[in-house]
Design an enzyme around this catalytic site. Structure first.
Site, PDB file in Angstrom:
ATOM      1  N   ARG A  33       0.843  -1.217   0.000  1.00 52.37           N
ATOM      2  CA  ARG A  33       0.000   0.000   0.000  1.00 52.37           C
ATOM      3  C   ARG A  33       0.870   1.257   0.000  1.00 52.37           C
ATOM      4  O   ARG A  33       0.441   2.329  -0.396  1.00 52.37           O
ATOM      5  CB  ARG A  33      -0.962  -0.030   1.196  1.00 52.37           C
ATOM      6  CG  ARG A  33      -1.829   1.193   1.313  1.00 52.37           C
ATOM      7  CD  ARG A  33      -3.173   0.962   1.999  1.00 52.37           C
ATOM      8  NE  ARG A  33      -3.140   0.081   3.132  1.00 52.37           N
ATOM      9  CZ  ARG A  33      -2.622   0.393   4.333  1.00 52.37           C
ATOM     10  NH1 ARG A  33      -2.095   1.574   4.538  1.00 52.37           N
ATOM     11  NH2 ARG A  33      -2.649  -0.483   5.305  1.00 52.37           N
ATOM     12  N   TYR A  55     -13.767  17.961 -16.453  1.00 56.52           N
ATOM     13  CA  TYR A  55     -14.278  16.604 -16.287  1.00 56.52           C
ATOM     14  C   TYR A  55     -15.346  16.577 -15.188  1.00 56.52           C
ATOM     15  O   TYR A  55     -15.128  17.101 -14.083  1.00 56.52           O
ATOM     16  CB  TYR A  55     -13.120  15.653 -15.963  1.00 56.52           C
ATOM     17  CG  TYR A  55     -13.601  14.276 -15.593  1.00 56.52           C
ATOM     18  CD1 TYR A  55     -14.404  13.545 -16.471  1.00 56.52           C
ATOM     19  CD2 TYR A  55     -13.286  13.719 -14.373  1.00 56.52           C
ATOM     20  CE1 TYR A  55     -14.866  12.292 -16.130  1.00 56.52           C
ATOM     21  CE2 TYR A  55     -13.732  12.458 -14.029  1.00 56.52           C
ATOM     22  CZ  TYR A  55     -14.540  11.753 -14.908  1.00 56.52           C
ATOM     23  OH  TYR A  55     -15.007  10.525 -14.559  1.00 56.52           O
ATOM     24  N   ASP A  89      -4.577  19.244 -14.990  1.00 52.84           N
ATOM     25  CA  ASP A  89      -4.957  17.936 -15.531  1.00 52.84           C
ATOM     26  C   ASP A  89      -4.468  17.887 -16.976  1.00 52.84           C
ATOM     27  O   ASP A  89      -4.960  18.630 -17.832  1.00 52.84           O
ATOM     28  CB  ASP A  89      -6.478  17.774 -15.438  1.00 52.84           C
ATOM     29  CG  ASP A  89      -6.948  16.392 -15.868  1.00 52.84           C
ATOM     30  OD1 ASP A  89      -6.273  15.767 -16.708  1.00 52.84           O
ATOM     31  OD2 ASP A  89      -8.004  15.948 -15.380  1.00 52.84           O
ATOM     32  N   LYS A  97      -6.418   6.705 -19.681  1.00 57.55           N
ATOM     33  CA  LYS A  97      -6.672   7.185 -21.051  1.00 57.55           C
ATOM     34  C   LYS A  97      -5.464   6.902 -21.952  1.00 57.55           C
ATOM     35  O   LYS A  97      -5.140   5.766 -22.172  1.00 57.55           O
ATOM     36  CB  LYS A  97      -7.035   8.664 -21.014  1.00 57.55           C
ATOM     37  CG  LYS A  97      -7.981   9.048 -19.876  1.00 57.55           C
ATOM     38  CD  LYS A  97      -9.326   8.358 -19.953  1.00 57.55           C
ATOM     39  CE  LYS A  97     -10.222   8.853 -18.824  1.00 57.55           C
ATOM     40  NZ  LYS A  97     -11.383   8.022 -18.563  1.00 57.55           N
TER      41      LYS A  97
HETATM   42  N1  PLP Z   1      -9.448  13.836 -15.911  1.00 57.92           N
HETATM   43  C1  PLP Z   1     -10.015  13.737 -17.114  1.00 57.92           C
HETATM   44  C2  PLP Z   1      -9.756  14.819 -18.120  1.00 57.92           C
HETATM   45  C3  PLP Z   1     -10.826  12.652 -17.420  1.00 57.92           C
HETATM   46  O1  PLP Z   1     -11.392  12.581 -18.638  1.00 57.92           O
HETATM   47  C4  PLP Z   1     -11.051  11.660 -16.436  1.00 57.92           C
HETATM   48  C5  PLP Z   1     -11.915  10.494 -16.707  1.00 57.92           C
HETATM   49  O2  PLP Z   1     -12.615  10.447 -17.693  1.00 57.92           O
HETATM   50  C6  PLP Z   1     -10.448  11.804 -15.186  1.00 57.92           C
HETATM   51  C7  PLP Z   1      -9.635  12.894 -14.959  1.00 57.92           C
HETATM   52  C8  PLP Z   1     -10.658  10.786 -14.102  1.00 57.92           C
HETATM   53  O3  PLP Z   1      -9.864   9.668 -14.342  1.00 57.92           O
HETATM   54  P1  PLP Z   1     -10.238   8.170 -13.901  1.00 57.92           P
HETATM   55  O4  PLP Z   1     -11.444   7.768 -14.697  1.00 57.92           O
HETATM   56  O5  PLP Z   1      -9.000   7.408 -14.214  1.00 57.92           O
HETATM   57  O6  PLP Z   1     -10.545   8.221 -12.443  1.00 57.92           O
END
Ligand code: PLP
Length: 375
Positions: free
Chosen positions: A47, A99, A171, A196
């Protein structure tokens, strides 16, 4: 070393025990220590960390140009671990377009910890400057944004935030380190949903934070991950590491295809608008050109006919799959307003398109047959 070389080699030294070029997956949950807990090779319990995850973190840090990274079980676990370290009573600025999960975390969960959130137009640096104040602890950027493909001038916002003693987290999921490095532009932390493009094959979930400094903030988030347990599994670390070896090559092909698709869509009479930073007509085109190496493979389209028009186009597609998520080998499309939960914010006519690794002409043919009967 250049990006393509780093992607292949960072965290990729041959296994010292066997010489294997593909790194071993260390599934061990526990590591032998001395009678008083003395560590022998740096690890104790999974962990907290494990050797496969360390390789991934080394690679992510190298690709983003930071000294240290932390891998998490998902992008949202990474965002949560960071945002929960903000002090109670502080304020978080998030982009008006971002998001949906981040918006829900910020507006539903963080207030329970005494952290307030305000949505700001991050494409307008003056608006960000006006929103900054003594309580703002962190400015959250997402550029290009999901699903509106809005572009923020990272360096300008980072400068304004620094002057106001606020941190900047960015992000970088849509751009990936193949196209954009927010730390070099002044951000303090970069977030990835490695689910992604970095994983790249729609088969592994993960998230990561890359830090501009390996200091107190990194320590606090690492401690939080250790205790709250949002860590990435060794197998998922291995799959993600395998995915990012080909990231720059995939992104180069993706971007070329995306440009051709965006240009086709922009010229089609059944389309009211295309949001793609690579189009000269995009309001963030100049900023994207300045801070990105290419424009990415995400776009959104607004077919004529409102919500019904958009759903009809999505339903007629045969090669491009209706599915959530993005950044895989296969192209996917999604009517975001339908999947954003109780309070959707995406425009009702917006379809988000993730361009995969298929040939541009096949994707365009699919879109053409779906749009022609609409026009
Ligand atoms: N940031 C963006 C731009 C996303 O598109 C997503 C998910 O679609 C996330 C963060 C969250 O990631 P996760 O689905 O791996 O938790």
């Amino acid at each position: 070393m250049r990006l393509e070389t780093l992607a292949v080699h960072a965290g990729g030294a041959p296994d010292p025990e066997t010489g294997a070029l593909s790194p071993p997956i260390h599934l061990a949950t526990t590591f032998r220590h001395g009678p008083a807990g003395e560590r022998q090779a740096g690890y104790e319990y999974v962990r907290e960390g494990n050797p496969t995850q360390t390789r991934l973190e080394t690679a992510l840090a190298a690709l983003e140009g930071g000294p240290a990274a932390l891998a998490f079980g998902s992008g949202m676990a990474a965002a949560t671990a960071l945002l929960e370290t903000l002090p109670s009573g502080s304020e978080l600025l998030i982009p008006r377009d971002c998001y949906a999960g981040l918006r829900i975390l910020a507006t539903e969960f963080l207030p329970e910890r005494g952290i307030r959130t305000r949505a700001v137009d991050m494409t307008d640096t003056a608006a960000v400057e006006r929103a900054l104040g003594p309580d703002v602890a962190l400015v959250w950027l997402e550029t290009p944004s999901n699903p509106g493909l809005e572009v923020t001038d990272i360096a300008a916002v980072a400068k304004a935030a620094r002057a106001a003693d606020a941190l900047v987290a960015c992000d970088n999921t849509f751009a990936t380190p193949a196209l954009q490095n927010p730390l070099a532009l002044g951000a303090d932390v970069v977030l990835h949903s490695t689910t992604k493009y970095l994983g790249g094959h729609s088969d592994v979930m993960g998230g990561a934070l890359v830090f501009a400094e390996q200091g107190a903030r990194y320590d606090r988030v690492a401690h939080r991950r250790h205790i709250t347990g949002g860590v990435l599994s060794p197998f998922n670390a291995w799959l993600t590491l395998r995915g990012l070896r080909s990231l720059p090559a995939r992104m180069a092909w993706n971007c070329t295809t995306a440009r051709a698709v965006a240009e086709f869509l922009a010229g089609h009479p059944a389309i009211a608008a295309v949001h793609y930073p690579g189009l000269a007509t995009h309001p963030g085109h100049a900023t994207a050109r300045a801070q990105m190496r290419d424009f990415g493979a995400m776009m959104s389209l607004r077919p004529r006919g409102g919500r019904d028009g958009a759903l009809a186009v999505a339903a007629r597609l045969q090669l491009i799959t209706n599915a959530t998520s993005l950044g895989g080998c296969e192209s996917t499309i999604e009517h975001r307003a339908s999947v954003e939960g109780a309070h959707p914010v995406s425009p009702p006519d917006l379809l988000r398109l993730s361009i995969g690794l298929e040939h541009a002409e096949d994707l365009i043919a699919d879109l053409r047959q779906a749009l022609d009967s609409q026009a």
